[in-house]
Design a protein around this motif. Structure first.
Motif, PDB file in Angstrom:
ATOM      1  N   GLU A 149      -1.051  13.267   9.728  1.00  0.00           N
ATOM      2  CA  GLU A 149      -0.302  14.378   9.141  1.00  0.00           C
ATOM      3  C   GLU A 149       1.110  13.895   8.829  1.00  0.00           C
ATOM      4  OE1 GLU A 149      -0.381  17.905  11.494  1.00  0.00           O
ATOM      5  OE2 GLU A 149      -2.557  17.831  11.754  1.00  0.00           O
ATOM      6  N   PHE A 150       1.538  14.135   7.614  1.00  0.00           N
ATOM      7  CA  PHE A 150       2.882  13.753   7.190  1.00  0.00           C
ATOM      8  C   PHE A 150       3.763  14.986   7.124  1.00  0.00           C
ATOM      9  CE2 PHE A 150       0.156  10.432   5.515  1.00  0.00           C
ATOM     10  CZ  PHE A 150       0.889   9.286   5.769  1.00  0.00           C
ATOM     11  N   HIS A 151       4.950  14.900   7.701  1.00  0.00           N
ATOM     12  CA  HIS A 151       5.909  15.995   7.608  1.00  0.00           C
ATOM     13  C   HIS A 151       6.846  15.778   6.431  1.00  0.00           C
ATOM     14  CE1 HIS A 151       4.606  17.888  11.302  1.00  0.00           C
ATOM     15  NE2 HIS A 151       4.542  16.683  11.834  1.00  0.00           N
ATOM     16  N   GLU A 152       7.227  14.520   6.213  1.00  0.00           N
ATOM     17  CA  GLU A 152       8.062  14.191   5.055  1.00  0.00           C
ATOM     18  C   GLU A 152       7.839  12.730   4.710  1.00  0.00           C
ATOM     19  OE1 GLU A 152      12.729  13.890   3.775  1.00  0.00           O
ATOM     20  OE2 GLU A 152      12.172  15.239   5.408  1.00  0.00           O
ATOM     21  N   ASN A 153       7.455  12.469   3.499  1.00  0.00           N
ATOM     22  CA  ASN A 153       7.224  11.103   3.039  1.00  0.00           C
ATOM     23  C   ASN A 153       8.244  10.819   1.938  1.00  0.00           C
ATOM     24  OD1 ASN A 153       6.346   8.651   2.151  1.00  0.00           O
ATOM     25  ND2 ASN A 153       4.328   9.347   1.489  1.00  0.00           N
ATOM     26  N   TYR A 172      -2.634   6.829   0.606  1.00  0.00           N
ATOM     27  CA  TYR A 172      -2.596   5.369   0.700  1.00  0.00           C
ATOM     28  C   TYR A 172      -2.103   4.930   2.078  1.00  0.00           C
ATOM     29  CZ  TYR A 172      -1.370   0.530  -0.261  1.00  0.00           C
ATOM     30  OH  TYR A 172      -1.271  -0.830  -0.204  1.00  0.00           O
ATOM     31  N   ILE A 173      -1.047   5.560   2.568  1.00  0.00           N
ATOM     32  CA  ILE A 173      -0.504   5.214   3.887  1.00  0.00           C
ATOM     33  C   ILE A 173      -1.517   5.547   4.978  1.00  0.00           C
ATOM     34  CG2 ILE A 173       1.317   5.712   5.548  1.00  0.00           C
ATOM     35  CD1 ILE A 173       3.151   6.255   3.145  1.00  0.00           C
ATOM     36  N   ALA A 174      -2.168   6.709   4.875  1.00  0.00           N
ATOM     37  CA  ALA A 174      -3.164   7.098   5.874  1.00  0.00           C
ATOM     38  C   ALA A 174      -4.339   6.118   5.880  1.00  0.00           C
ATOM     39  CB  ALA A 174      -3.661   8.517   5.602  1.00  0.00           C
ATOM     40  N   HIS A 175      -4.769   5.698   4.710  1.00  0.00           N
ATOM     41  CA  HIS A 175      -5.856   4.734   4.616  1.00  0.00           C
ATOM     42  C   HIS A 175      -5.460   3.411   5.267  1.00  0.00           C
ATOM     43  CE1 HIS A 175      -9.159   2.372   3.059  1.00  0.00           C
ATOM     44  NE2 HIS A 175      -8.301   1.549   2.502  1.00  0.00           N
ATOM     45  N   ARG A 176      -4.252   2.940   4.993  1.00  0.00           N
ATOM     46  CA  ARG A 176      -3.779   1.675   5.573  1.00  0.00           C
ATOM     47  C   ARG A 176      -3.649   1.771   7.099  1.00  0.00           C
ATOM     48  NH1 ARG A 176      -4.327  -2.742   2.809  1.00  0.00           N
ATOM     49  NH2 ARG A 176      -2.592  -3.616   3.963  1.00  0.00           N
ATOM     50  N   LEU A 177      -3.242   2.915   7.610  1.00  0.00           N
ATOM     51  CA  LEU A 177      -3.171   3.107   9.062  1.00  0.00           C
ATOM     52  C   LEU A 177      -4.562   3.024   9.694  1.00  0.00           C
ATOM     53  CD1 LEU A 177      -0.546   5.972   9.345  1.00  0.00           C
ATOM     54  CD2 LEU A 177      -0.280   3.605  10.118  1.00  0.00           C
ATOM     55  N   GLY A 178      -5.565   3.535   8.982  1.00  0.00           N
ATOM     56  CA  GLY A 178      -6.932   3.486   9.478  1.00  0.00           C
ATOM     57  C   GLY A 178      -7.501   2.078   9.533  1.00  0.00           C
ATOM     58  N   LEU A 179      -6.909   1.145   8.812  1.00  0.00           N
ATOM     59  CA  LEU A 179      -7.383  -0.232   8.810  1.00  0.00           C
ATOM     60  C   LEU A 179      -6.787  -1.079   9.934  1.00  0.00           C
ATOM     61  CD1 LEU A 179      -7.284  -0.960   4.978  1.00  0.00           C
ATOM     62  CD2 LEU A 179      -9.268  -0.396   6.377  1.00  0.00           C
ATOM     63  N   ILE A 180      -5.821  -0.544  10.661  1.00  0.00           N
ATOM     64  CA  ILE A 180      -5.179  -1.293  11.739  1.00  0.00           C
ATOM     65  C   ILE A 180      -6.150  -1.413  12.913  1.00  0.00           C
ATOM     66  CG2 ILE A 180      -3.295  -1.300  13.426  1.00  0.00           C
ATOM     67  CD1 ILE A 180      -1.636   0.263  11.383  1.00  0.00           C
ATOM     68  N   PRO A 181      -6.441  -2.644  13.362  1.00  0.00           N
ATOM     69  CA  PRO A 181      -7.309  -2.774  14.542  1.00  0.00           C
ATOM     70  C   PRO A 181      -6.574  -2.316  15.795  1.00  0.00           C
ATOM     71  CG  PRO A 181      -6.553  -4.927  13.799  1.00  0.00           C
ATOM     72  CD  PRO A 181      -6.036  -3.919  12.819  1.00  0.00           C
ATOM     73  N   ILE A 182      -7.246  -1.526  16.619  1.00  0.00           N
ATOM     74  CA  ILE A 182      -6.634  -0.983  17.833  1.00  0.00           C
ATOM     75  C   ILE A 182      -7.275  -1.660  19.031  1.00  0.00           C
ATOM     76  CG2 ILE A 182      -6.255   1.101  19.192  1.00  0.00           C
ATOM     77  CD1 ILE A 182      -6.427   2.660  16.560  1.00  0.00           C
ATOM     78  N   ARG A 183      -6.458  -2.311  19.841  1.00  0.00           N
ATOM     79  CA  ARG A 183      -6.947  -2.977  21.047  1.00  0.00           C
ATOM     80  C   ARG A 183      -6.841  -2.011  22.220  1.00  0.00           C
ATOM     81  NH1 ARG A 183      -6.654  -8.966  20.777  1.00  0.00           N
ATOM     82  NH2 ARG A 183      -6.881  -8.744  23.018  1.00  0.00           N
ATOM     83  N   TYR A 184      -7.825  -2.067  23.091  1.00  0.00           N
ATOM     84  CA  TYR A 184      -7.835  -1.207  24.263  1.00  0.00           C
ATOM     85  C   TYR A 184      -8.716  -1.821  25.328  1.00  0.00           C
ATOM     86  CZ  TYR A 184     -12.367   0.286  22.559  1.00  0.00           C
ATOM     87  OH  TYR A 184     -13.661   0.300  22.144  1.00  0.00           O
TER      88      TYR A 184
END
Length: 87
Positions: free
Chosen positions: A51-55, A63-75
């Motif tokens: 969710e974006f409050h101000e871009n 585009y930004i949301a899609h790129r964030l989804g491509l980040i590998p998350i380690r856990y």
């Protein structure tokens, strides 16, 4: 195709969360099926809601949301987590 029904698996190394093996004397389709099963059973995490409050950038929100989804998350995997338990 004669090797398709009787593949050979040689286990090289095995740990609780990792295994190295050689699959031989089989068809590529069998190896690909095994690969797909292993990928489906590995628990994964991904960003799926942003969710974006101000871009104020020149990039659009999708585009930004899609790129964030491509980040590998380690856990660290809990012992009780199964492949379908990630929500």
């Amino acid at each position: 195709m004669p090797h398709q029904r009787f593949p050979k698996v040689k286990i090289l190394d095995m740990h609780p969360h990792e295994m190295k093996f050689i699959l031989s004397e089989t068809d590529v389709s069998v190896a690909n099926t095994l690969r797909r099963i292993m990928i489906a059973e590995v628990p994964t995490l991904a960003i799926d809601l942003v969710e974006f409050h101000e871009n104020s950038t020149v990039l659009n929100d999708e585009y930004i949301a899609h790129r964030l989804g491509l980040i590998p998350i380690r856990y660290q995997v809990p012992e009780t987590l199964k492949g379908g338990d990630c929500h």
